[in-house]
Design an enzyme around this catalytic site. Structure first.
Site, mmCIF file in Angstrom:
data_model
loop_
_atom_site.group_PDB
_atom_site.id
_atom_site.type_symbol
_atom_site.label_atom_id
_atom_site.label_comp_id
_atom_site.label_asym_id
_atom_site.label_seq_id
_atom_site.Cartn_x
_atom_site.Cartn_y
_atom_site.Cartn_z
ATOM 1 N NE ARG A 64 -3.949 -2.293 1.752
ATOM 2 C CZ ARG A 64 -4.022 -3.444 2.438
ATOM 3 N NH1 ARG A 64 -3.253 -3.645 3.485
ATOM 4 N NH2 ARG A 64 -4.856 -4.395 2.069
ATOM 5 N NE ARG A 91 -13.135 -5.627 7.987
ATOM 6 C CZ ARG A 91 -12.021 -6.331 7.920
ATOM 7 N NH1 ARG A 91 -10.890 -5.761 7.583
ATOM 8 N NH2 ARG A 91 -12.015 -7.637 8.155
ATOM 9 C CD1 TRP A 143 -5.063 -5.777 9.807
ATOM 10 C CD2 TRP A 143 -5.121 -4.832 7.787
ATOM 11 N NE1 TRP A 143 -6.374 -5.631 9.443
ATOM 12 C CE2 TRP A 143 -6.446 -5.061 8.215
ATOM 13 C CE3 TRP A 143 -4.918 -4.246 6.537
ATOM 14 C CZ2 TRP A 143 -7.561 -4.723 7.431
ATOM 15 C CZ3 TRP A 143 -6.022 -3.906 5.766
ATOM 16 C CH2 TRP A 143 -7.316 -4.160 6.216
ATOM 17 N N GLY A 164 -3.734 -11.121 11.099
ATOM 18 C CA GLY A 164 -4.783 -11.286 12.098
ATOM 19 C C GLY A 164 -5.623 -12.544 11.958
ATOM 20 C CD1 TRP A 168 -9.450 -3.838 -2.462
ATOM 21 C CD2 TRP A 168 -11.423 -4.114 -1.433
ATOM 22 N NE1 TRP A 168 -9.235 -4.629 -1.351
ATOM 23 C CE2 TRP A 168 -10.445 -4.813 -0.713
ATOM 24 C CE3 TRP A 168 -12.739 -4.135 -0.972
ATOM 25 C CZ2 TRP A 168 -10.742 -5.541 0.442
ATOM 26 C CZ3 TRP A 168 -13.029 -4.860 0.177
ATOM 27 C CH2 TRP A 168 -12.037 -5.544 0.853
ATOM 28 C CG ASP A 201 -12.328 -10.327 10.078
ATOM 29 O OD1 ASP A 201 -11.437 -10.049 10.890
ATOM 30 O OD2 ASP A 201 -12.148 -10.341 8.842
#
Ligand code: CA
Ligand code: CA
Length: 587
Positions: A130, A343, A251, A191, A489, A319
């Site tokens: 990234r 999330r 992350w 994770g 995304w 999650d």
């Protein structure tokens, strides 16, 4: 105690190196200096806002491609990087831990670095990277075998190469590093493998570890090679020894708030996913909250001590990683705040002084797990929305299946939102999807998946999954919504020219009107866009760039959604556009 203070002083001295190249001052002013892009987020508060207005609503239709650059090779897959621009050079990271330096005027390659990845790396969610970080004469990036590498920015030669964690245990690294006061600050990925989330700070010159801070309570931090303090309180919210591999992966990297001198990192899901195994199931009294998983952490960059925490999803069970970027901004009344879109489907506004909860509103349509967020910042749970306990199932193997929305890939996943100083709105790339999820028994095994859950993702609507929303951080109101067939995304950028720029998996790079959401310009890049756009000024002209290359977690984990997008072609191409001087005034 005395020795600790002496050591802090030593670290602070060490953190102000006298060297050429990019300085701490340059990084601090990155947003205002429109001729270069030195940091992830176009400024360390991650606003992704450019004060440039040469390119604007009226002339964006005249934006044309200048050059394109192929990342080449057989190794394509998702390209989630954000370009950096400095001293006539563009720096790009690519899938499979590659980096490229490209002449900004011609698009010609200057050098390429390929990390030699070992067999057996365990990236959960595609082989992405990234982005990088610039400081001094070096450029820094992380690799899929959980290492951080410093390269000479002019030559691409390795200056140092350090291990963050052991890839054989499930660790990897994909985020852009963060540079603060001469320290390179990194998180870790993994994770889904029962790892331990951690933030680490290294001397940027030598790569030597200065401090480390685990994200899960009961684990010990370090400072200058010695134990410092424990994270949280042992067994306050975790049962037994589970805190030792309790997840909380950091992350997505972090942001930096210079006003309060705070580094902010998010921590991912607690491990395993099956919340009943973590005392997190039936009781809602705080004892099973599993701190500091699914939380944001404010950390002192000099010492690695935690200044504040805010947990978005206590006793998390879907999650809902708490890693999403925390963006510093000043609201229209002059109050300094943070915003973060989780999330779990809620958009949060926090106080910048102490990270305290101020307000939260949904940013997706059909949240099933909570009715809302109470005045203390704690979710008002819908208990029937929690996947059932397998220990109570007739066969003891599969707990009750529930439909949960958003899906585990989130109301928003990694892809960064943007804030416009011009409109005062956040532009949030979100997805409207849900999942069937159930829990299963699981026992911990090093280097193996540690979930204890099964799932299938489904679209919530026939006509769209992707949804870019303009959100008012004062009220939570959605000013407009732009719907997209495939899940969004990639990152978003805003400009003072009144534009919102982002790409779609269908390959279109788009510019929208920041007040109406109207599409003003679109360009087909030839592969899906999951990268992060940037803009800069060069010789009086405004340039824009994005990297195209479809991939990321959706094709790998997307269940029924993955089938819907499996026609999309892979790629790996840097696109650079500009508004030619002679067309800047044209309408
Ligand atoms: Ca700059
Ligand atoms: Ca996760």
């Amino acid at each position: 105690m005395n020795r600790f203070i002496v050591a802090v002083t030593a670290a602070m001295l060490m953190a102000v190196p006298a060297m050429a190249g990019v300085t701490e001052e340059d990084l601090a002013r990155d947003q205002q200096t429109t001729g270069d892009i030195l940091t992830n987020g176009m400024g360390r508060d991650l606003q992704r806002f450019s004060p440039l207005d040469i390119l604007n609503r009226d002339n964006v239709k005249n934006l044309v491609p200048v050059w394109a650059f192929s990342l080449g090779g057989e190794k394509q897959r998702g390209q989630e990087t954000q370009p950096l621009v400095h001293d006539g050079v563009m720096y790009i990271t690519g899938s499979y831990s590659r980096m490229y330096a490209i002449d900004i005027k011609t698009g010609k390659e200057l050098w390429q670095f390929d990390a030699r990845l070992p067999e057996g790396i365990l990236p959960c969610c595609d082989v992405v990277n990234r982005g990088a970080a610039l400081f001094g004469d070096n450029i820094y990036f992380g690799t899929l075998d959980a290492r951080i590498v410093a390269l000479n920015a002019k030559t691409g030669d390795v200056v140092w190469n350090k291990k963050i964690a052991d890839y054989k245990e499930g660790y990897s690294y994909t985020a852009a590093p963060l540079i603060v006061n001469g320290l390179v600050i990194t998180g870790n990925s993994g994770g889904e493998f029962g790892i331990l989330g951690e933030v680490q700070a290294r001397d940027a010159l030598t790569g030597d570890l200065v401090w480390s801070r685990p994200t899960i309570e009961g684990n010990m931090g370090t400072f200058m090679g010695k134990e410092s303090t424990m994270t949280g309180t042992l067994n306050a919210t975790w049962p037994g020894d589970m805190y030792k591999n309790g997840g909380g992966a950091t992350w997505l990297g972090g942001s930096y708030d210079a006003d309060t001198n705070t580094v902010i990192f998010g921590a991912g899901n607690p491990a395993p996913w099956n919340s009943w195994l973590r005392n997190a199931g039936e009781k809602n009294d705080g004892t099973g909250d599993n701190l500091y998983a699914a939380s944001r952490l404010g950390i002192d960059p000099a010492t690695g001590e935690i200044k504040w925490h805010y947990q978005t999803t206590p006793r998390e069970g879907w999650d809902f990683d708490g890693v999403n970027e925390v963006v510093g901004f000043v609201d229209k009344d002059g109050h300094k705040k943070y915003a973060t879109a989780d999330r779990n489907g809620f958009f949060y506004v926090l106080n910048r002084e102490d990270g305290k909860f101020l307000n939260a509103w949904p940013f997706v349509k059909d949240i099933t797990w909570a009715k809302g967020i109470d005045a203390n910042g704690r979710p008002i749970y819908i208990e029937e929305g929690r996947p059932g306990n397998p220990a109570k199932a007739a066969d003891g193997e599969k707990g009750d299946v529930v439909f949960a929305s958003p899906s585990f890939l989130g109301g928003k996943n990694w892809m960064p939102m943007a804030y416009s100083q011009k409109t005062g709105l956040f532009y949030v790339p979100s997805n409207e999807w849900g999942m069937d999820i159930w829990n299963e028994p699981i026992t911990f095994k090093k280097g193996a998946a540690f979930l204890g859950a099964g799932f299938t993702i489904k679209p919530n609507y026939e006509d769209h999954i992707g949804s870019l929303k303009a959100i008012d951080p004062m009220t939570g109101e959605w000013k407009w919504e732009y719907k997209n067939d495939a899940p969004l995304w990639g990152g978003v950028m805003t400009t003072a020219g009144g534009l919102v720029l982002f790409g779609t998996p269908e390959g279109e790079f788009k510019a929208l009107d920041d007040t109406t959401g109207e599409v003003l310009w679109s360009f087909q890049t030839g592969s899906g866009i999951v990268g992060q756009p940037v803009t800069w000024e060069q010789d009086g002209e405004q340039f824009v760039s994005v990297v195209s290359g479809w991939g990321g977690a959706v094709p790998l984990w997307g269940g029924e959604v993955a089938k819907k997008v499996n026609y999309l072609n892979q790629g790996g191409m840097v696109w650079v556009f500009k508004l030619p001087k002679q067309l800047a005034m044209a309408n």
